[in-house]
Design an enzyme around this catalytic site. Sequence first.
Site, PDB file in Angstrom:
ATOM      1  N   LYS A 135       0.860  -1.192   0.000  1.00  0.00           N
ATOM      2  CA  LYS A 135       0.000   0.000   0.000  1.00  0.00           C
ATOM      3  C   LYS A 135       0.892   1.237   0.000  1.00  0.00           C
ATOM      4  CE  LYS A 135      -4.292   1.233   2.384  1.00  0.00           C
ATOM      5  NZ  LYS A 135      -4.994   1.091   3.667  1.00  0.00           N
TER       6      LYS A 135
HETATM    7  C1  E4P Z   1      -8.242   2.256   3.484  1.00  0.00           C
HETATM    8  O1  E4P Z   1      -7.556   1.344   3.096  1.00  0.00           O
HETATM    9  C2  E4P Z   1      -8.140   2.870   4.810  1.00  0.00           C
HETATM   10  O2  E4P Z   1      -7.514   1.953   5.674  1.00  0.00           O
HETATM   11  C3  E4P Z   1      -9.461   3.168   5.434  1.00  0.00           C
HETATM   12  O3  E4P Z   1     -10.523   2.743   4.625  1.00  0.00           O
HETATM   13  C4  E4P Z   1      -9.592   4.510   6.022  1.00  0.00           C
HETATM   14  O4  E4P Z   1     -10.863   4.605   6.598  1.00  0.00           O
HETATM   15  P1  E4P Z   1     -11.241   5.729   7.652  1.00  0.00           P
HETATM   16  O5  E4P Z   1     -11.455   7.007   6.913  1.00  0.00           O
HETATM   17  O6  E4P Z   1     -12.526   5.231   8.264  1.00  0.00           O
HETATM   18  O7  E4P Z   1     -10.115   5.841   8.639  1.00  0.00           O
END
Ligand code: E4P
Length: 218
Positions: free
Chosen positions: A87
């Site tokens: 990522k």
């Molecule tokens: C995506 O991969 C992120 O980990 C995540 O969806 C972020 O979500 P949030 O805005 O609820 O922290």
Amino acid sequence: MKFFIDTANLDEIREANDLGILDGVTTNPSLMAKEGITGKDNILKHYVDICNIVDGDVSAEVISTDFEGIIKEGEHLAGLHKNIVVKVPMIKDGIKAIKYFSDKGIKTNCTLVFSPGQAILAAKAGATYLSPFIGRLDDISSDGLALIAEIREIYDNYMFETEILAASVRHTMHVIDCAKIGADVMTGPLSSITGLLNHPLTDIGLEKFLADYAKGNS
Ligand code: E4P
């Protein structure tokens, strides 16, 4: 639409996996910290623990922000387990790194995406997944789902193979709307998945069926 769970909590990952409909997991440094997983070695071990639960793609996020650092970290993460997807944040060096990983056959998830322009760059670099954060856009009175629809249109125009991974999903309606728009994947908390089970007419109907069966068999 593939279902990923967005958590580093092993119990929640097991619960979603036990349903039989889980396709993968996304994590990020904040989710790791929330579970009390700190320190490089513990974090790397936790990724492997997750991979050993779920037979699907597991996003592991780099914390480097320079090209060389992202490459070194990403290659190490990718070597941990065959399910790991690296990522990478949507920054200039991140795009360069995604292109590098793509050329080497290493899967990537371009994260922290908030605009169609960013989505085009990530697709051209060969990202496996693109993560537009819909909940965080909604949080600032922007339309997260509209972004998913815009990216869907753009990717379909050019048949980009990058999968749209609707991220920052907060609730069941986000899941349903993403499915209507045609997101390839959604990632959200366990409640956004298990919440899809619920309907009061299901509960009422089942209660009556069981009561009627009991009457005829008592
Ligand atoms: C995506 O991969 C992120 O980990 C995540 O969806 C972020 O979500 P949030 O805005 O609820 O922290």
